[in-house]
Enzyme design. Structure first.
Site, short mmCIF file in Angstrom:
data_model
loop_
_atom_site.label_atom_id
_atom_site.label_comp_id
_atom_site.label_asym_id
_atom_site.label_seq_id
_atom_site.Cartn_x
_atom_site.Cartn_y
_atom_site.Cartn_z
N HIS A 219 0.83 -1.18 0.03
CA HIS A 219 0.07 -0.12 -0.03
C HIS A 219 0.91 1.26 -0.08
O HIS A 219 0.34 2.51 -0.09
CB HIS A 219 -0.87 0.18 1.19
CG HIS A 219 -2.04 -1.10 1.03
ND1 HIS A 219 -3.04 -1.15 0.29
CD2 HIS A 219 -2.27 -2.37 1.76
CE1 HIS A 219 -3.56 -2.12 0.36
NE2 HIS A 219 -3.33 -2.65 1.22
N TYR A 228 8.41 -7.87 -7.66
CA TYR A 228 7.23 -8.52 -7.39
C TYR A 228 6.08 -8.81 -8.58
O TYR A 228 5.70 -9.85 -8.85
CB TYR A 228 6.36 -8.04 -6.10
CG TYR A 228 7.08 -7.97 -4.98
CD1 TYR A 228 7.18 -9.20 -4.34
CD2 TYR A 228 7.79 -6.90 -4.42
CE1 TYR A 228 7.57 -9.30 -3.09
CE2 TYR A 228 8.37 -7.01 -3.37
CZ TYR A 228 8.52 -8.14 -2.37
OH TYR A 228 9.02 -8.19 -1.42
N ARG A 283 15.07 -2.26 -3.57
CA ARG A 283 16.36 -2.89 -2.87
C ARG A 283 17.17 -4.07 -3.36
O ARG A 283 18.39 -4.52 -3.21
CB ARG A 283 15.71 -3.37 -1.32
CG ARG A 283 15.03 -4.62 -1.54
CD ARG A 283 14.14 -4.70 -0.35
NE ARG A 283 12.94 -5.44 -0.34
CZ ARG A 283 12.77 -7.00 -0.03
NH1 ARG A 283 13.89 -7.69 0.29
NH2 ARG A 283 11.74 -7.53 -0.17
#
Length: 713
Positions: A219, A228, A283
């Site tokens: 979110h 992802y 990251r």
């Protein structure tokens, strides 16, 4: 009782197969894929020779179950590899009792200890996934006791698990549940898993696929398209192939949406649809190899199940294989993720931004990406080959991310300060799909620093403008034009002539252009710039504290080019044009005949005209007037972005956007009598004054921030 029921269920497998032959077809496809890769017998030999009597391996730390540790995944991967060796015909270890015993020992050790990691991902995805792979391969060689003990471990991956949230992880967890159902020959479980997978291919206002074809995993609205979001597409494509031709097949509309996302989302954030753009990463930049070329597996799977956009998928496959040269020309602004990309056949560039609507960057989960503070602050990476930044991050100067304007403090803030929400609403882009511009009203969440930053994209070049650069504090503020691997000479041209720089750090006066690795940087006016072309040092440990991260000191030759605005700048600016795919002669020729004209670079208005393309792009931070010569003017009633395409000196297309996302309409005047039949645009012509007033109905809700493009005559 549970054991008895499990044995009964397994005994009924034959009846289940007769009732549902598609299940066995799908299962066989998964097993065939697991068995397809070539077996490395030397690796199997090493695994067997080093395994200890209790089924463990001495190089794995079985005590560390922390988020930054958990080397246990290696144990599970070795189980899979041994299973492949045991079942793959034609190799030395096929049907070997020694291998079978080794698998039993490794599996029984895990089942006896049921290792739980502090990172939920291992418990609900990583461990069940590898366990199911072993079970599908080893199949009837497993004992009823082993199957029973493994059930609670594998079923931590289930669609009601905490980690099965909408987005990238839900489809993975459903996929593990589906493959476990195939192992059990359980039609009901398979029906449930496939239903979830199909349902996940949709757009969402929260987690998951966004209507602009970007992807949000959380979110925080951080762009996760190439992490992802890539896993999401890969998992779906994998199941689409496995279900093809069965009653479980994926509906065509879902396939079409997934392919739209793959081509218009994932591939648009990659130089040539082949290499991931560091500006779209988080990251994972602290993982070695993260910017390597993507393979052809997913586009090949997608093109095998449908004809939808098959030519484009085949082109991506050919480019990744090196069978054809890139030919794509596209421009796209992702208004949900505030990421802007521009692709041409011989270069790719992007701009990453954030606003009050989004966070800047992914948190440094599991102690990765420990220096990513400024990566989302207008980063502007430039690629010719797609390899300019590969594995450079251990030695990167993290205060000089390409494209950013940053105070050069002695040290970065703590890693837990990386993720920040933006402080400005005016962040966006205007695009017609081929050309476009991006604007970033940047207010630093770390320092007393602000700047108006904009990028204007064309065919051969792009223009970068900064205005209103203001800061407090004694440390200097710099804008970095680029920082990448040093490849070849750095050539500088000024009033005295052209020279190649020796290695070192250079403070250069009255510079007109700099050329490095086939990319030229032209200053709007002769300016002072700083160049570094020397060896930088660092380590992977400096940006990632995983237990397996190397602490070895590294050295790499690095090119850096920046403009120093000094300490406490007040209303400073910068302006430069980037011209990729050139040599020294082409750069010199371009300097004599530049195609772009900077019309305005102030905190209120930034605008550029491309003479050859007859294209004008402008960012109005407030109401104002842009004079274009020949009595042509554009007056905006409020803030917004506009792009005018001319032909023969007359406007024939207009694109507009509202970066603030605050308005339902946009109103502006053009000093020309033109009309349009676009249903969302109203024109009021004043023939006596020779002007036209436009009122545009702007996209709303999930489409707020999207451009509106319309033709005029």
């Amino acid at each position: 009782m549970t054991r008895i029921l499990l044995i009964i269920l397994l005994c009924l497998g034959g009846d289940e197969l007769r009732a549902n032959p598609d299940l066995e077809t799908i299962r066989n496809r998964f097993v065939a894929e697991l068995m397809a890769p070539t077996l490395d017998e030397s690796s199997v030999r090493k695994i067997l020779s080093e395994q200890q009597a209790d089924g463990t391996w001495p190089d794995i730390n079985y005590q560390d179950v922390s988020r930054t540790g958990f080397e246990h995944g290696t144990h599970l991967s070795r189980m899979v590899e041994l299973s492949r060796a045991y079942k793959k015909e034609g190799n030395t270890y096929y049907d070997s009792k020694v291998v079978k015993t080794a698998i039993y020992k490794a599996l029984d050790y895990w089942l006896a200890n049921d290792f739980i990691c502090d990172n939920w991902w291992w418990n609900q995805i990583g461990t069940p996934d590898r366990m199911v792979q072993t079970f599908l391969i080893f199949d009837d060689e497993l004992s009823a006791t082993q199957k029973e003990k493994a059930r609670p471990i594998i079923t931590r991956a289930n669609i009601n698990a905490w980690g099965a949230r909408p987005g990238g992880d839900r489809i993975k967890i459903a996929g593990i549940q589906g493959r476990y159902a195939l192992f059990l020959r359980d039609s009901e479980m398979l029906d449930e898993a496939v239903g979830v997978i199909i349902e996940e291919i949709k757009t969402s206002e929260g987690r998951g696929l966004q209507v602009d074809m970007s992807f949000h995993h959380r979110h925080d609205r951080v762009n996760n398209t190439l992490s992802y979001g890539k896993g999401y597409a890969d998992a779906f494509a994998d199941w689409a192939v496995k279900l093809k031709g069965t009653k479980y097949r994926i509906p065509e509309k879902r396939l079409a949406l997934l392919i739209d996302y793959y081509l218009d989302g994932i591939c648009q954030m990659m130089p040539y649809g082949k290499y991931p753009d560091p500006g779209a990463k988080n990251r994972s930049v602290s993982r070695k190899g993260t910017l390597g070329s993507y393979d052809t597996d997913t586009p090949e799977k997608l093109s095998s199940v449908t004809d939808y956009r098959s030519d484009e998928l085949e082109n991506i496959i050919a480019v990744r294989k090196g069978a054809t040269s890139p030919a794509r020309a596209a421009n796209r602004f992702f208004w949900h993720s505030e990421y802007f990309s521009h692709q041409r056949p011989d270069f790719f560039t992007s701009a990453r931004m954030y606003s009050r609507r989004n966070h800047s960057m992914e948190e440094p989960y599991n102690s990765e990406g420990l220096k990513n503070h400024h990566l989302g602050e207008g980063s502007n990476f430039i690629s010719r080959t797609g390899t300019e930044y590969q594995d450079i991050f251990p030695v990167l100067d993290w205060h000089k991310i390409p494209g950013t304007t940053v105070i050069q403090n002695d040290r970065l803030p703590d890693p837990d300060e990386i993720q920040k929400k933006g402080l400005s609403d005016f962040v966006g882009g205007v695009s017609n799909g081929t050309y476009g511009a991006a604007a970033f009203d940047f207010i630093s969440p770390y320092d007393p620093l602000q700047a108006k930053k904009a990028w204007f994209m064309f065919d051969r070049e792009f223009v970068c403008l900064g205005a209103g650069i203001t800061a407090r504090g004694s440390a200097p503020v710099v804008t970095t034009l680029n920082q990448c691997h040093l490849r070849g000479d750095v050539v500088v041209h000024n009033a005295e002539g052209t020279l190649s720089l020796p290695r070192g750090t250079h403070d250069l006066k009255r510079v007109e252009w700099v050329l490095h690795d086939s990319i030229a940087y032209f200053l709007q006016a002769p300016a002072t710039v700083q160049v570094s072309n020397e060896t930088a040092t660092g380590s992977w440990w400096g940006i990632s504290h995983q237990s397996t991260t190397s602490r070895e000191a590294l050295q790499m030759p690095v090119f850096k080019l920046w403009v120093d605005h000094g300490s406490r700048p007040g209303n400073e600016s910068y302006a430069y044009t980037v011209l990729p795919a050139v040599d020294e002669k082409t750069a010199a020729d371009y300097q004599r005949d530049p195609q772009v004209e900077i019309l305005s670079n102030t905190p209120d208005l930034q605008a550029v005209r491309h003479q050859g393309l007859q294209l004008i792009q402008a960012v109005f931070y407030k109401s104002g007037t842009l004079s274009l010569g020949d009595k042509l003017q554009v007056r905006m009633d409020g803030p917004g972005m506009i792009m005018l395409q001319l032909a023969g000196g007359k406007i024939n297309e207009i694109s507009v956007a509202d970066p603030s996302r605050k308005f339902r309409t946009m109103r502006f005047d053009i000093s020309a009598p033109v009309i349009t039949d676009h249903p969302k645009v109203r024109t009021d012509r004043n023939t006596s004054k020779g002007k036209t007033t436009f009122t545009i109905e702007l996209p709303q809700d999930g489409y707020a921030g999207q451009s509106v493009t319309f033709g005029v005559q």
